[in-house]
Design a protein around this motif. Structure first.
Motif, PDB file in Angstrom:
ATOM      1  N   SER A 244      26.214  31.111 -32.528  1.00  0.00           N
ATOM      2  CA  SER A 244      25.661  32.473 -32.557  1.00  0.00           C
ATOM      3  C   SER A 244      24.799  32.752 -31.332  1.00  0.00           C
ATOM      4  O   SER A 244      24.723  33.899 -30.857  1.00  0.00           O
ATOM      5  CB  SER A 244      24.854  32.696 -33.832  1.00  0.00           C
TER       6      SER A 244
ATOM      7  N   GLY B 277      26.986  34.266 -28.708  1.00  0.00           N
ATOM      8  CA  GLY B 277      27.656  35.544 -28.926  1.00  0.00           C
ATOM      9  C   GLY B 277      28.599  35.610 -30.094  1.00  0.00           C
ATOM     10  O   GLY B 277      29.091  36.688 -30.433  1.00  0.00           O
ATOM     11  N   MET B 278      28.908  34.473 -30.734  1.00  0.00           N
ATOM     12  CA  MET B 278      29.754  34.539 -31.926  1.00  0.00           C
ATOM     13  C   MET B 278      28.956  35.191 -33.053  1.00  0.00           C
ATOM     14  O   MET B 278      27.761  34.916 -33.221  1.00  0.00           O
ATOM     15  CB  MET B 278      30.221  33.144 -32.342  1.00  0.00           C
TER      16      MET B 278
ATOM     17  N   ILE C 106      36.330  28.877 -28.555  1.00  0.00           N
ATOM     18  CA  ILE C 106      35.623  30.080 -29.003  1.00  0.00           C
ATOM     19  C   ILE C 106      34.780  30.638 -27.859  1.00  0.00           C
ATOM     20  O   ILE C 106      34.768  31.848 -27.608  1.00  0.00           O
ATOM     21  CB  ILE C 106      34.739  29.763 -30.230  1.00  0.00           C
ATOM     22  N   LEU C 107      34.095  29.743 -27.141  1.00  0.00           N
ATOM     23  CA  LEU C 107      33.301  30.184 -25.991  1.00  0.00           C
ATOM     24  C   LEU C 107      34.186  30.824 -24.926  1.00  0.00           C
ATOM     25  O   LEU C 107      33.798  31.807 -24.281  1.00  0.00           O
ATOM     26  CB  LEU C 107      32.537  28.993 -25.404  1.00  0.00           C
TER      27      LEU C 107
ATOM     28  N   PRO D 199      28.337  36.694 -22.022  1.00  0.00           N
ATOM     29  CA  PRO D 199      29.049  35.435 -22.241  1.00  0.00           C
ATOM     30  C   PRO D 199      28.815  34.444 -21.101  1.00  0.00           C
ATOM     31  O   PRO D 199      28.664  34.843 -19.947  1.00  0.00           O
ATOM     32  CB  PRO D 199      30.515  35.868 -22.304  1.00  0.00           C
TER      33      PRO D 199
ATOM     34  N   ALA E 237      35.624  39.723 -29.092  1.00  0.00           N
ATOM     35  CA  ALA E 237      34.631  39.551 -30.150  1.00  0.00           C
ATOM     36  C   ALA E 237      35.135  38.514 -31.147  1.00  0.00           C
ATOM     37  O   ALA E 237      36.286  38.579 -31.584  1.00  0.00           O
ATOM     38  CB  ALA E 237      34.385  40.879 -30.863  1.00  0.00           C
ATOM     39  N   VAL E 238      34.289  37.549 -31.488  1.00  0.00           N
ATOM     40  CA  VAL E 238      34.674  36.503 -32.436  1.00  0.00           C
ATOM     41  C   VAL E 238      33.683  36.509 -33.604  1.00  0.00           C
ATOM     42  O   VAL E 238      32.481  36.334 -33.401  1.00  0.00           O
ATOM     43  CB  VAL E 238      34.707  35.110 -31.777  1.00  0.00           C
TER      44      VAL E 238
ATOM     45  N   LEU F 255      35.028  34.298 -26.002  1.00  0.00           N
ATOM     46  CA  LEU F 255      33.873  35.166 -25.762  1.00  0.00           C
ATOM     47  C   LEU F 255      33.749  35.504 -24.280  1.00  0.00           C
ATOM     48  O   LEU F 255      33.417  36.637 -23.910  1.00  0.00           O
ATOM     49  CB  LEU F 255      32.596  34.477 -26.246  1.00  0.00           C
ATOM     50  N   GLU F 256      34.044  34.535 -23.422  1.00  0.00           N
ATOM     51  CA  GLU F 256      33.991  34.770 -21.974  1.00  0.00           C
ATOM     52  C   GLU F 256      34.985  35.846 -21.555  1.00  0.00           C
ATOM     53  O   GLU F 256      34.739  36.619 -20.618  1.00  0.00           O
ATOM     54  CB  GLU F 256      34.309  33.464 -21.225  1.00  0.00           C
TER      55      GLU F 256
ATOM     56  N   LYS G 269      30.816  46.711 -29.168  1.00  0.00           N
ATOM     57  CA  LYS G 269      30.615  45.325 -28.791  1.00  0.00           C
ATOM     58  C   LYS G 269      29.960  44.603 -29.950  1.00  0.00           C
ATOM     59  O   LYS G 269      29.058  45.122 -30.598  1.00  0.00           O
ATOM     60  CB  LYS G 269      29.724  45.214 -27.545  1.00  0.00           C
TER      61      LYS G 269
END
Length: 454
Positions: free
Chosen positions: A87, A90-91, A62-63, A222, A71-72, A66-67, A216
């Motif tokens: 979160s 950025g999740m 997931i990270l 990220p 968008a997740v 995001l990198e 965004k």
């Protein structure tokens, strides 16, 4: 924006599609978020995920998504768990269940766990998630159906059950002696709350709004994921899966290898396609529906697949489904878009390829001849007014190339490496003038007239 949603027992694929334009995949296991990101998703929604018998979705994938600027979103079940944990990176978490995990009001994984049927039966839930039991009991208290101590007893009884066994039938069986049971049982028929489904719906609506604005999800920069040995192992395993081929396709390639010249030509074309698609994914490019439809039209015209049955036969012979065919054309359109973005960077490499193929000298000779011819015409005062542009276009495509005129000339110009339509008109004007026999010959008035121009 390309959306992928992982859903199963919480919400049906049909309901997902009624709220969001997305590809719906089964509950996510380890590596599935990475796969979705590699396949071009621009927004990912995690609702359901495996956690028993199948390795769970890894935080690092997931990270990594995001990198990459993807968008997740997470909600309802495994998505709420992972969003509460990520979160800060950025999740985006959505819904009451996510909020409860994030606030520490609940922390156990079994709060969202359910027993469900296999994929063939649509992942139908066979037990009740604890979070929905909590929401139902809270509503019963609000409706004055349960007292606070009765609600606590009911929740305590439910929590003590293994999540496989959490059904309202089992829970109520453990409270058979309670005087209030009859009143609650009657209310339960219409008062039951499906907390996970409600949160999933909320997330899908948010994702649809995000898609519509192409915004965004969060403003958090990220963080770069550490490429640990474990991460490299996951990537290598998934890449190996992605590039594995069925025996029939491997045998086709073996036949091609027996013709080394032809193999070399297709290998270079394949490499160019591969690099163009990688470039497109890095830049976040996406083919639109119109581009895919134009690819379809050109491909069917090239292979003379005008009748539906001819196309169906071609798909069968090439081992493609309708969806696979559309994906193929989508990649072709995407590769073309990526190449167009290279602009003038490509010119030096085009010249290198022409020289190596032995085609440079012939084109150079024609260019010199054209320049001399146009210089003679200019000396005699021959020119074509700007209003003749349409006639040049008709002549160029229908007579010179023997094909129909493209609907989007700007896109066509970009596809042959020109900056704009002015450059394209200048190019075909010079070609038209070069084909004139004398200064009195004007641009064609129709196809018949154009057909006499050499």
């Amino acid at each position: 924006m390309t959306a992928i949603v992982f859903a199963g027992p919480t919400i049906s694929a049909e309901e997902v599609l009624s709220l969001l334009n997305a590809t719906v995949l089964p509950p996510a296991g380890q590596g599935d978020i990475y796969r979705a990101a590699r396949q071009g998703a621009s927004v990912i929604g995690l609702i359901d995920g495996y956690f028993e018998g199948v390795p769970s979705v890894w935080h690092k994938e997931i990270l990594w998504a995001l990198e990459q600027g993807i968008a997740v979103f997470g909600s309802a079940s495994m998505g709420a768990l992972r969003a509460a944990e990520l979160s800060a990176f950025g999740m985006v978490g959505i819904g009451d269940i996510y909020e409860a995990y994030a606030a520490g009001e609940i922390c156990d994984d079994d709060e969202v766990a359910v027993l469900h049927s296999p994929a063939e039966l649509g992942f139908a839930p066979l037990s009740e998630p604890m979070v929905s039991i909590r929401a139902t009991v809270a509503r019963a208290v609000a409706d004055a159906v349960l007292e606070a101590d009765q609600a606590a007893e009911l929740l305590r009884t439910a929590k003590q059950l293994f999540y496989h066994d959490r059904t309202w039938e089992q829970i109520l069986a453990g409270l058979a002696d309670a005087s209030w049971l009859g009143k609650f049982s009657a209310w339960l028929e219409t008062g039951r709350v499906d907390a996970k489904r409600e949160d999933a719906q909320m997330m899908l609506i948010r994702m649809a709004a995000f898609q519509a604005t192409e915004g965004k999800a969060v403003s958090i920069p990220p963080e770069k994921v550490e490429r640990s040995l474990a991460w490299q192992g996951l990537v290598q395993r998934i890449e190996a899966e992605a590039y594995s081929l069925p025996d029939a396709d491997l045998q086709v390639l073996d036949e091609l290898r027996l013709e080394p010249v032809r193999f070399g030509e297709f290998r270079i074309r394949a490499a160019a396609r591969c690099l163009a698609l990688e470039n497109a994914r890095r830049k976040g490019l996406r083919p639109d529906r119109q581009e895919i439809l134009e690819q379809l039209s050109r491909h069917r015209e090239t292979l003379q697949l005008f009748r539906s049955r001819d196309l169906q036969q071609w798909l069968a012979e090439n081992g493609l489904t309708a969806d696979g065919y559309e994906a193929l054309l989508g990649e072709t359109a995407l590769a073309g878009t990526a190449v167009n973005t290279l602009g003038k960077q490509l010119d030096l490499h085009l010249l290198a390829e022409l020289r190596q193929a032995g085609a440079y000298a012939q084109l150079k000779s024609r260019a010199i001849s054209k320049s001399q011819r146009l210089a003679e015409l200019d000396q005699r005062g021959s020119d074509q007014p700007e209003q003749d542009r349409l006639r040049w276009v008709v002549w160029y495509f229908e007579t010179r190339l023997q094909r129909g005129t493209p609907e989007d000339l700007g896109e066509y110009a970009a596809g042959i490496g020109l900056r704009d339509l002015d450059e394209f008109y200048a190019l075909i004007r010079r070609e038209f003038m070069y084909h004139q026999k004398d200064k009195t010959q004007s641009a064609p008035q129709s196809r018949d007239q154009a057909g006499h121009i050499r």
